[in-house]
Structure formats: C-alpha cells, structure tokens
Design a protein around this motif. Structure first.
Motif, PDB file in Angstrom:
ATOM      1  N   GLY A   1       0.822  -1.208   0.000  1.00 31.34           N
ATOM      2  CA  GLY A   1       0.000   0.000   0.000  1.00 31.34           C
ATOM      3  C   GLY A   1       0.850   1.250   0.000  1.00 31.34           C
TER       4      GLY A   1
ATOM      5  N   TYR B   1      -6.948   4.896 -10.357  1.00 35.34           N
ATOM      6  CA  TYR B   1      -8.065   3.968 -10.148  1.00 35.34           C
ATOM      7  C   TYR B   1      -9.348   4.535 -10.733  1.00 35.34           C
ATOM      8  CZ  TYR B   1      -5.108   1.546  -6.763  1.00 35.34           C
ATOM      9  OH  TYR B   1      -4.106   0.849  -6.175  1.00 35.34           O
TER      10      TYR B   1
ATOM     11  N   SER C   1     -13.200   4.097  -9.607  1.00 32.62           N
ATOM     12  CA  SER C   1     -13.921   3.586  -8.456  1.00 32.62           C
ATOM     13  C   SER C   1     -12.890   2.890  -7.557  1.00 32.62           C
ATOM     14  CB  SER C   1     -15.052   2.658  -8.892  1.00 32.62           C
ATOM     15  OG  SER C   1     -15.792   2.232  -7.783  1.00 32.62           O
ATOM     16  N   ARG C   2     -13.018   1.573  -7.372  1.00 27.52           N
ATOM     17  CA  ARG C   2     -12.025   0.854  -6.571  1.00 27.52           C
ATOM     18  C   ARG C   2     -11.102   0.010  -7.439  1.00 27.52           C
ATOM     19  NH1 ARG C   2     -15.652  -2.397  -2.684  1.00 27.52           N
ATOM     20  NH2 ARG C   2     -16.911  -2.379  -4.540  1.00 27.52           N
ATOM     21  N   ALA C   3     -11.311   0.020  -8.733  1.00 27.25           N
ATOM     22  CA  ALA C   3     -10.529  -0.835  -9.630  1.00 27.25           C
ATOM     23  C   ALA C   3      -9.331  -0.072 -10.202  1.00 27.25           C
ATOM     24  CB  ALA C   3     -11.415  -1.321 -10.773  1.00 27.25           C
ATOM     25  N   PRO C   4      -8.156  -0.692 -10.198  1.00 25.69           N
ATOM     26  CA  PRO C   4      -6.974  -0.025 -10.760  1.00 25.69           C
ATOM     27  C   PRO C   4      -7.013   0.006 -12.279  1.00 25.69           C
ATOM     28  CG  PRO C   4      -6.417  -2.242 -10.055  1.00 25.69           C
ATOM     29  CD  PRO C   4      -7.850  -2.008  -9.653  1.00 25.69           C
TER      30      PRO C   4
END
Length: 180
Positions: free
Chosen positions: A53, A126, A128-131
């Motif tokens: 992270g 990214y 939304s939450r997708a890379p």
C-alpha cells in the motif's frame, strides 16, 4: 486455501454436521467475515502478497521488484509470476500458467496483468475501486451438461417476466447448479 487444506476443512465441517463450503473462495470469504475470530484462527487460510500500500522509504521502481522484496522479507509471494512485453508476451504467460493450472496446489480462474512501472501505476490511478493499471484475464468457464427439467416464469416487483430454467442438479465450478 490450498486444495488439500480446503478438503480437510470441508471434512471437519461434515464431521461437525455443518454445511460444507462450495469452493475455496467462498470458504475464505466466509471465514474472514466471521464475528468470532477464534473460529477464523482455526481455519488454514493462506495468502499471497501482491503489492504494498505505502512504503515511503522504498527504493524499488517496479512491481516485479516489489514482489521480489516482499519474498526476500519472507512474505508468501506466488512463484507463478513474470514480466512480459506486448500482447504476445502476455498471451505466452497466460498459456504457460494455463498448462500448470491443474497441478497448482490452489485454484485459480485466470491471471492478472499489471503495468510493471510503479510511477506509471500511480499516474494511471483507479476507477472507483478498480486499478487502471491492472486487468484480469480469465480462463474459459468450466462447462457441464445437464437436463432441462422445466421452465418457470417469475414475475418481478415491477412486473418484469423472467424465465427460470429448472435443471437436473449438476456440479460445475465448485457449486451445484439447479436453476439458471
């Protein structure tokens, strides 16, 4: 779960008179959601580290270097990884892993391609939450034959009619399917 650990977990579930898990993914997800962490601790969950992270003092510049560093620190990292260039390189990797798929001690449903350059990953960001810097390439879905027993029509709350196939039970993809 490794396949052998998952089979042992389901055997324990059977012996305790509890419901078995349809597949390792459902078993792991259910185990992590348990309110009683003592039960979760008894389950043989495993993971592969696939990224970091935040590492403010990190000197590595690529994803592959990140995984190498994680492995050197003792984190479990998949041995089935590599760096590929271009579509041909990606397809070669996909096919190579596909040939090994049945011999792996855990279940996979595809491979994930990531941009190797970490600065480019940050730049892509990214949605939304997708890379934007990663994409999954799934293997073809498992198929099985069964018998169509009946077709029912369900009426939704807005009046939409939806046909539902009633099937002779068939085990496919780790679950028993009876409706489609």
């Amino acid at each position: 779960y490794y396949t052998r650990d998952f089979e042992k977990l389901n055997e324990r579930q059977r012996q305790a008179g509890e419901k078995e898990f349809a597949n390792a993914r459902n078993g792991a997800a259910g185990s992590l959601r348990l309110l009683d962490s003592r039960i979760t601790a008894q389950r043989p969950l495993r993971f592969f580290a696939y990224g970091v992270g935040v590492a403010a003092k990190a000197r590595w510049k690529t994803h592959s270097e990140t995984l190498d560093r994680l492995a050197a620190l003792g984190f479990p990292v998949s041995k089935e990884r590599g760096v590929a260039r271009g579509v041909e390189g990606l397809m070669d990797f996909y096919k190579r892993i596909q040939t090994k798929r049945e011999q792996l001690p855990y279940a996979i449903d595809g491979v994930v391609y990531k941009v190797n350059d970490l600065a480019m990953q940050r730049s892509l960001g990214y949605v939304s939450r997708a890379p934007r810097f990663a994409v999954a390439h799934k293997y073809p879905a498992e198929e099985a034959l069964t018998e169509l027993l009946d077709i029912d029509v369900q009426v939704g709350r807005t009046g939409t009619l939806t046909p539902v196939a009633r099937l002779a039970p068939v085990f496919v993809g780790g679950v028993t399917v009876t409706n489609a």
